[in-house]
Design an enzyme around this catalytic site. Structure first.
Site, PDB file in Angstrom:
ATOM      1  CD  GLU A   1      -2.457   1.204   2.792  1.00  0.00           C
ATOM      2  OE1 GLU A   1      -3.436   1.955   2.944  1.00  0.00           O
ATOM      3  OE2 GLU A   1      -2.023   0.465   3.708  1.00  0.00           O
TER       4      GLU A   1
ATOM      5  CE  LYS B   1      -8.457   1.304   3.312  1.00  0.00           C
ATOM      6  NZ  LYS B   1      -7.397   1.620   4.292  1.00  0.00           N
TER       7      LYS B   1
ATOM      8  CB  CYS C   1      -4.697  -1.190   4.777  1.00  0.00           C
ATOM      9  SG  CYS C   1      -4.168  -0.912   6.487  1.00  0.00           S
TER      10      CYS C   1
END
Length: 489
Positions: free
Chosen positions: A258, A314, A368
């Site tokens: 990430e 995301k 994440c």
């Protein structure tokens, strides 16, 4: 409110706090799974005798205070600025989690007039609380009670029941001493634990399909958080990514973690050929991108010819970390998202998706925090061949947070029957098979790479078809049973 009446003496609440602390020893990094049902059994037994709200509030403070102590670590990256906030963050998070135990337990206890049924109602309420924590206020299903089993064969039960089913099993064990005499309770507990343990061992003993022919290279640059965005160190970490990607060895896909680089996708044009050449294969990289006035935490595929595929943005952002509610207004007084490096915070992407890269099976990306939500594995237009978690756990120190995050990724593999590739900036990067077992990994705080064959997927699991509905329904039925009994009286 009558739910708040009957507060026990402080010394009694101190014992409840200690029981919550002991129960949390079942979670990573401790892994003392037996401590969780035993401590919860005592806590529920005490709560069923009166003052359930207060007993569970104190026990919840112990559970969440220990298991989520990593929340202080982000504030210590720049302690001179944010360090003073760390104790407040821990206390508030632990108190918020404790209320998710205390309120439903206090309400549920009022459904029954005798201690055994109150115990059953409290246990059922805690199962439902674990489920609701995945949804309320955008959700935070971290430190679920069932997570104590992740490192045991019993975790394979999640292929049928999901994480909430593991919480149901734990609380069923914990309530038995309040429902039965000691010997029958012990016999039933051993039979339940032993049966599920044996079923888990049997599932683990089943041979997996042969690995795919795809070789994945996972790159772990070990960019320390307090240095990650420093311009001089960013150049060092970028070169480290290139060198690890270009190391000798066959690979069909390279994966970076990430926010692997300190520049935006829109500014990356001049270096994309260099990255593509170093990778020597398609590359999936974490990078921030801009679209007008909005910024996104994204994953993109970089092809060998240096062209960029469609981004995945995301969509489940960390509140106050990646975005601030009413962010534009609060930014005027200097309050911005804690982890976002661009703008006042990130914008959310459209939702779960399946990504493609040339020559490899399609995969579902999880950036994440998204990997802690089982529900995000549902709702795709097609089944992927594997899961990819790109993460930066450097925010969360080296004690508990990264280990708990890894454990939850393993649970997603069990639930879905899909292998999971995990690329973490500072660790723990890993190759996880569809039974949730770690095949290869890179430890915290080291730089390196993993070259591994991508494991093959199992057939769709029952949990992927049913979700958590059966476990939630059983908990509701248990609550209803206490209510029916009360009405008959």
């Amino acid at each position: 409110m009558r739910v708040l009446t009957g507060r026990p003496p402080l010394r009694q609440l101190g014992l409840d706090l200690a029981l919550g602390l002991v129960a949390a020893l079942g979670l990573p990094p401790f892994g003392l799974w037996i401590a969780t049902p035993l401590a919860l059994a005592l806590l529920i037994h005490r709560a069923a005798r009166g003052g359930a709200f207060w007993h569970l509030l104190a026990g919840g403070l112990g559970w969440f205070g220990l298991s989520m102590n990593w929340i202080t670590e982000p504030f210590l990256v720049e302690p001179e600025i944010y360090g003073w906030m760390a104790p407040f963050a821990l206390v508030l998070l632990a108190l918020g989690g404790a209320l998710f135990w205390a309120i439903p337990a206090g309400l549920a206890a009022r459904l029954a007039t005798d201690a055994p049924r109150r115990a059953l109602a409290i246990a059922a309420a805690l199962v439902l609380s674990d489920w609701l924590r995945g949804w309320i206020f955008t959700g935070l299903p971290w430190s679920l009670i069932g997570h104590a089993w992740i490192d045991t064969p019993l975790a394979q039960t999640a292929a049928w029941t999901g994480a909430i089913g593991l919480s149901l099993v734990t609380l069923a064990l914990a309530v038995l001493p309040s429902l039965l005499r000691p010997l029958p309770a012990a016999v039933v507990a051993l039979a339940l634990t032993g049966g599920l343990w044996a079923a888990g061992l049997a599932r683990l003993a089943q041979p997996l399909p042969p690995d795919t022919r795809t070789v994945v290279r996972i790159v772990q640059p070990n960019a320390e958080q307090h240095l990650k965005w420093d311009p001089e160190w960013a150049a060092v970490f970028f070169q480290r990514l290139l060198d690890l990607s270009a190391a000798p060895g066959p690979r069909d896909l390279v994966v970076w973690p990430e926010t692997a680089v300190n520049f935006l996708l829109e500014d990356a044009g001049p270096v994309l050929p260099t990255i593509a050449q170093a990778a020597g294969a398609p590359l999936v990289m974490g990078i921030q991108r801009r679209d007008g006035s909005q910024f996104y935490n994204s994953l993109v595929t970089l092809n060998p010819d240096a062209t960029v595929g469609a981004p995945y943005d995301k969509f489940h952002l960390v509140p106050f970390g990646e975005y601030i509610p009413w962010g534009d207004a609060l930014a005027r007084i200097g309050i911005t998202a804690f982890a976002a490096q661009q703008g006042n915070g990130y914008s959310a992407g459209p939702g779960p998706a399946v990504m493609s890269a040339p020559g490899v099976p399609d995969f579902q990306p999880l950036i994440c925090y998204e990997a802690i939500f089982p529900r995000h594995l549902h709702g795709l237009d097609r089944r992927p061949g594997w899961l990819l978690q790109a993460t930066n756990d450097a925010w969360f120190g080296q004690f508990s947070g990264p280990y708990q995050h890894l454990a939850q990724a393993r649970l997603r593999a069990i639930e879905s029957g899909l292998p999971l590739i995990r690329a973490a900036n500072t660790g723990i990067s890993a190759v996880i098979d569809p039974h949730g077992r770690i095949r290869q990994s890179l430890a915290l705080g080291v730089q390196g790479k993993i070259d591994a064959a991508l494991p093959a997927a199992l057939p769709e699991t029952p949990w992927m078809r049913w979700g958590s509905a059966p476990a939630v329904l059983l908990a509701i039925l248990a609550l209803a049973a206490t209510l029916v009994r009360r009405k008959r009286r």
